[in-house]
Design a protein around this motif. Structure first.
Motif, PDB file in Angstrom:
ATOM      1  N   LYS A 289       0.862  -1.264   0.075  1.00  0.00           N
ATOM      2  CA  LYS A 289      -0.003   0.016  -0.102  1.00  0.00           C
ATOM      3  C   LYS A 289       0.941   1.350   0.058  1.00  0.00           C
ATOM      4  O   LYS A 289       0.337   2.508  -0.200  1.00  0.00           O
ATOM      5  CB  LYS A 289      -0.880   0.056   1.227  1.00  0.00           C
ATOM      6  N   ARG A 290       2.184   1.027   0.247  1.00  0.00           N
ATOM      7  CA  ARG A 290       3.005   2.101   0.157  1.00  0.00           C
ATOM      8  C   ARG A 290       2.723   3.562   0.651  1.00  0.00           C
ATOM      9  O   ARG A 290       2.801   4.417  -0.108  1.00  0.00           O
ATOM     10  CB  ARG A 290       3.496   2.306  -1.550  1.00  0.00           C
TER      11      ARG A 290
ATOM     12  N   THR B  45      -2.028   5.000  -3.086  1.00  0.00           N
ATOM     13  CA  THR B  45      -0.974   4.533  -3.729  1.00  0.00           C
ATOM     14  C   THR B  45      -0.408   3.114  -3.561  1.00  0.00           C
ATOM     15  O   THR B  45       0.818   2.796  -3.431  1.00  0.00           O
ATOM     16  CB  THR B  45       0.286   5.527  -3.091  1.00  0.00           C
ATOM     17  N   PRO B  46      -1.413   2.206  -3.728  1.00  0.00           N
ATOM     18  CA  PRO B  46      -0.852   0.754  -3.754  1.00  0.00           C
ATOM     19  C   PRO B  46      -0.082   0.599  -5.139  1.00  0.00           C
ATOM     20  O   PRO B  46      -0.192   1.143  -6.204  1.00  0.00           O
ATOM     21  CB  PRO B  46      -2.292   0.034  -4.096  1.00  0.00           C
ATOM     22  N   ARG B  47       0.704  -0.485  -4.904  1.00  0.00           N
ATOM     23  CA  ARG B  47       1.563  -0.927  -6.017  1.00  0.00           C
ATOM     24  C   ARG B  47       0.800  -1.723  -6.819  1.00  0.00           C
ATOM     25  O   ARG B  47       0.214  -2.912  -6.502  1.00  0.00           O
ATOM     26  CB  ARG B  47       2.962  -1.615  -5.657  1.00  0.00           C
TER      27      ARG B  47
ATOM     28  N   SER C 211      -9.710  -3.958  -4.672  1.00  0.00           N
ATOM     29  CA  SER C 211     -10.751  -3.019  -4.988  1.00  0.00           C
ATOM     30  C   SER C 211     -10.337  -1.860  -4.285  1.00  0.00           C
ATOM     31  O   SER C 211     -10.109  -0.846  -4.848  1.00  0.00           O
ATOM     32  CB  SER C 211     -12.191  -3.491  -4.503  1.00  0.00           C
ATOM     33  N   GLY C 212     -10.143  -1.825  -2.838  1.00  0.00           N
ATOM     34  CA  GLY C 212     -10.167  -0.491  -2.003  1.00  0.00           C
ATOM     35  C   GLY C 212     -11.497   0.100  -1.806  1.00  0.00           C
ATOM     36  O   GLY C 212     -12.316   0.076  -2.867  1.00  0.00           O
TER      37      GLY C 212
ATOM     38  N   GLY D  86      -7.678  -1.400  -8.821  1.00  0.00           N
ATOM     39  CA  GLY D  86      -9.072  -1.660  -8.268  1.00  0.00           C
ATOM     40  C   GLY D  86     -10.001  -0.894  -8.610  1.00  0.00           C
ATOM     41  O   GLY D  86     -10.360  -0.684  -9.659  1.00  0.00           O
ATOM     42  N   TRP D  87     -10.888  -0.149  -7.770  1.00  0.00           N
ATOM     43  CA  TRP D  87     -11.998   0.465  -7.954  1.00  0.00           C
ATOM     44  C   TRP D  87     -11.773   1.711  -8.725  1.00  0.00           C
ATOM     45  O   TRP D  87     -12.531   2.293  -9.508  1.00  0.00           O
ATOM     46  CB  TRP D  87     -12.704   0.949  -6.631  1.00  0.00           C
ATOM     47  N   TRP D  88     -10.673   2.315  -8.779  1.00  0.00           N
ATOM     48  CA  TRP D  88     -10.347   3.657  -8.973  1.00  0.00           C
ATOM     49  C   TRP D  88     -10.340   3.649 -10.666  1.00  0.00           C
ATOM     50  O   TRP D  88     -10.398   4.722 -11.230  1.00  0.00           O
ATOM     51  CB  TRP D  88      -9.180   4.171  -8.280  1.00  0.00           C
TER      52      TRP D  88
END
Ligand SMILES: *Cc1c(COP(=O)(O)O)cnc(C)c1O
Length: 559
Positions: free
Chosen positions: A369-370, A450-452, A458-459, A478-480
């Motif tokens: 998730k950075r 800021t996931p890798r 999803s998130g 994911g969802w974005w």
């Protein structure tokens, strides 16, 4: 409204369910999703019962010392305050011991008075050994054996408990992630026949629904057959189990895949990724959502009540947010922001102010998730803050007790905040939970993720933000991928797929968006900013909610 047991047809199984901050039976997104799902089922009169474990010590209570070291304390809570102990018990066999299970009930009341029961299984029962009494103490605690035993309690114990409690007409079993998939074995045993084939695989498959949440194979729960034989014995013949759950190890995802008639990922992209991972199965997608009236803050609730009456049980109507006067949207947000900033200043003495562009980042603190991507080049970040426009940053999130890289991230943020505090104020709030999440997602001006890529299935926190008119800046994952309309609902960080320089490239894009677009829009084009807020609500709030999601599950998976 009294629950009519005969009416209930669907059982929803989840290792964690997050319903209320005071009931610490969740660790993150998976549990919150389960809780939001149940809440929408209650609002929509969907005849569901949910099953999970009790966790007397919760996940954990997080403290962070001045060096940024996370401490995990047992979460003290009293189940009796929120739950009712039911008078029935069932047993399962673990390592040859008979383990007794009792059940607590929580009721989620829907908007029109229909209520959905949640059954929380508990082995802290007199007569059980010390070890067995502890099995329902910690969410995601202990070793592999402890985990397998918990999954036996959830899957096998859960099916037995529903029967014991008189829920005889359940014909859909929904496994929220693979942790629950041992329930399929209990169903197989239940339907065992005299004649060949003795195992009614098709019959069980017709009853089961599986939602996968993990886009990488390494993330799927697996147990060696040595351990399985030791703990579960010959619950069903091992040769047969291997056909269902994998030759080398018992893979809980595979087990669920083989015994479900409907399988889905939690966002469109995640459905595709899962389909590639498991080409032999037909994998659909139902994009996650959040429970709208849970996640809309008080000030926005007032605004929606005024302009969009009935929005709570019809969140699709949030589309009419485009008609709300801009000034009122802005003022409503300022109320939420003030609550958050006051809270932050009181807790941390950070001296944050109401005017500065405030960026939020909070979720499970784990490497992919950075949380530290924003600090990839602190010199550049400071430069932007000094020359383009001020920012202040609010972080929160727990690292799993055994996740050392996750814990290092917390330290790094605390250390960095000390180093750059003269230029950028940064706080890390302790013990991220539902209550704090609600204040954060509604009170910041921008929600960062800021996931890798491609790790984010999803998130959901960005969906919560959009319900409160807070736009996201996020990696397109994911969802974005579905939620981002550049410059209208938020902004995308252009990301490359996993390569060696992925962090550097992603950070570069992140800085560029802040510097060239986001900060100037916030300070110099306020009208445009508020328009983005309205579109976040109208386009994303109206769609990324569990009312829409549950209706899709009902139509595609349950009926
Ligand atoms: C929504 C939520 C999460 C999930 O956040 P993501 O950004 O989707 O990972 C985790 N923890 C809490 C307390 C939440 O409310």
């Amino acid at each position: 409204m009294k629950i009519r047991k005969q009416k209930i047809r669907i059982a929803y199984f989840s290792m964690e369910i997050g319903l209320d901050s005071r009931i610490p039976t969740y660790s993150g997104g998976l549990g919150i999703l389960a809780g939001d799902t149940i809440k929408s089922c209650a609002d929509l009169n969907v005849p569901v019962i949910a099953v999970t474990l009790l966790y007397r010590k919760g996940y954990f209570y997080q403290k962070i010392d001045e060096q940024g070291q996370q401490q995990e304390l047992p979460y003290e809570w009293n189940p009796r305050k929120f739950l009712k102990l039911l008078p029935r018990k069932v047993t399962v066999t673990i390592e040859g011991r008979t383990v007794s299970i009792q059940a607590w009930q929580y009721r989620v009341s829907g908007i029109d008075g229909y209520s959905v029961p949640v059954i929380l299984l508990d082995t802290d029962v007199p007569g059980n050994s010390e070890y067995d009494r502890n099995l329902s103490y910690y969410l995601y605690g202990g070793d592999e054996k402890y985990r397998l035993a918990q999954e036996i309690i959830l899957g096998i114990g859960g099916v037995r408990m529903l029967k014991e409690l008189g829920y005889h007409r359940i014909n859909r079993y929904h496994m929220n992630e693979g942790h629950a998939s041992l329930l399929t074995l209990e169903l197989l045993r239940d339907r065992k026949r005299q004649e060949e084939p003795i195992w009614d695989v098709d019959g069980v498959r017709r009853m089961c629904v599986f939602t996968t949440h993990t886009p990488v194979a390494a993330g799927h729960d697996q147990f060696s057959y040595d351990l399985v034989t030791q703990v579960l014995a010959e619950f069903i013949p091992v040769d047969f189990l291997k056909q269902l759950g994998g030759e080398d190890r018992l893979n809980m995802t595979l087990l669920a895949l083989n015994l479900s008639h409907y399988i889905n990922g939690v966002a469109k992209q995640h459905g595709k990724v899962s389909q590639k991972m498991f080409p032999a199965y037909d994998i659909n997608s139902i994009t996650n959502g959040v429970h709208s009236s849970t996640w809309v803050c008080d000030s926005f609730k007032g605004l929606y009540d005024k302009y969009i009456p009935g929005w709570k049980n019809d969140p699709f109507s949030l589309r009419y947010a485009l008609r709300i006067p801009k000034e009122e949207v802005w003022n409503t947000h300022q109320e939420a922001k003030k609550l958050l900033i006051d809270y932050v200043n009181e807790k941390t003495n950070a001296g944050m102010d109401y005017e500065t562009l405030t960026i939020g980042f909070a979720r499970r603190t784990t490497a992919y998730k950075r949380a530290d991507l924003l600090f990839f080049d602190t010199g550049r970040l400071i430069n932007i803050a000094q020359n383009v426009g001020k920012i202040q940053l609010i972080f929160s999130g727990k690292a799993h007790p055994k996740d050392s890289p996750g814990k290092e991230l917390i330290k790094k943020i605390i250390t960095t905040s000390g180093q750059i505090k003269d230029n950028i104020k940064i706080v890390y709030l302790e013990d991220y939970n539902i209550e704090l999440a609600k204040m954060l997602i509604s009170g910041v001006d921008l929600w960062l993720n800021t996931p890798r890529k491609p790790r984010e299935a999803s998130g959901t926190s960005g969906m919560k933000a959009s319900h409160n008119g807070v736009a996201s800046l996020s990696i397109l994952d994911g969802w974005w991928i579905e939620g981002c309309i550049e410059g209208l609902t938020g902004w995308a960080i252009d990301s490359v797929l996993d390569t060696e320089s992925i962090d550097e490239k992603d950070a570069h894009s992140l800085y560029e968006k802040l510097e060239l677009v986001i900060i100037p829009t916030f300070y110099k084009h306020r009208e445009m900013w508020i328009d983005i807020m309205r579109h976040s609500i109208a386009i994303n709030g109206s769609f990324f909610n569990t009312h829409r999601m549950v209706q899709q599950y009902v139509l595609h998976a349950y009926l």
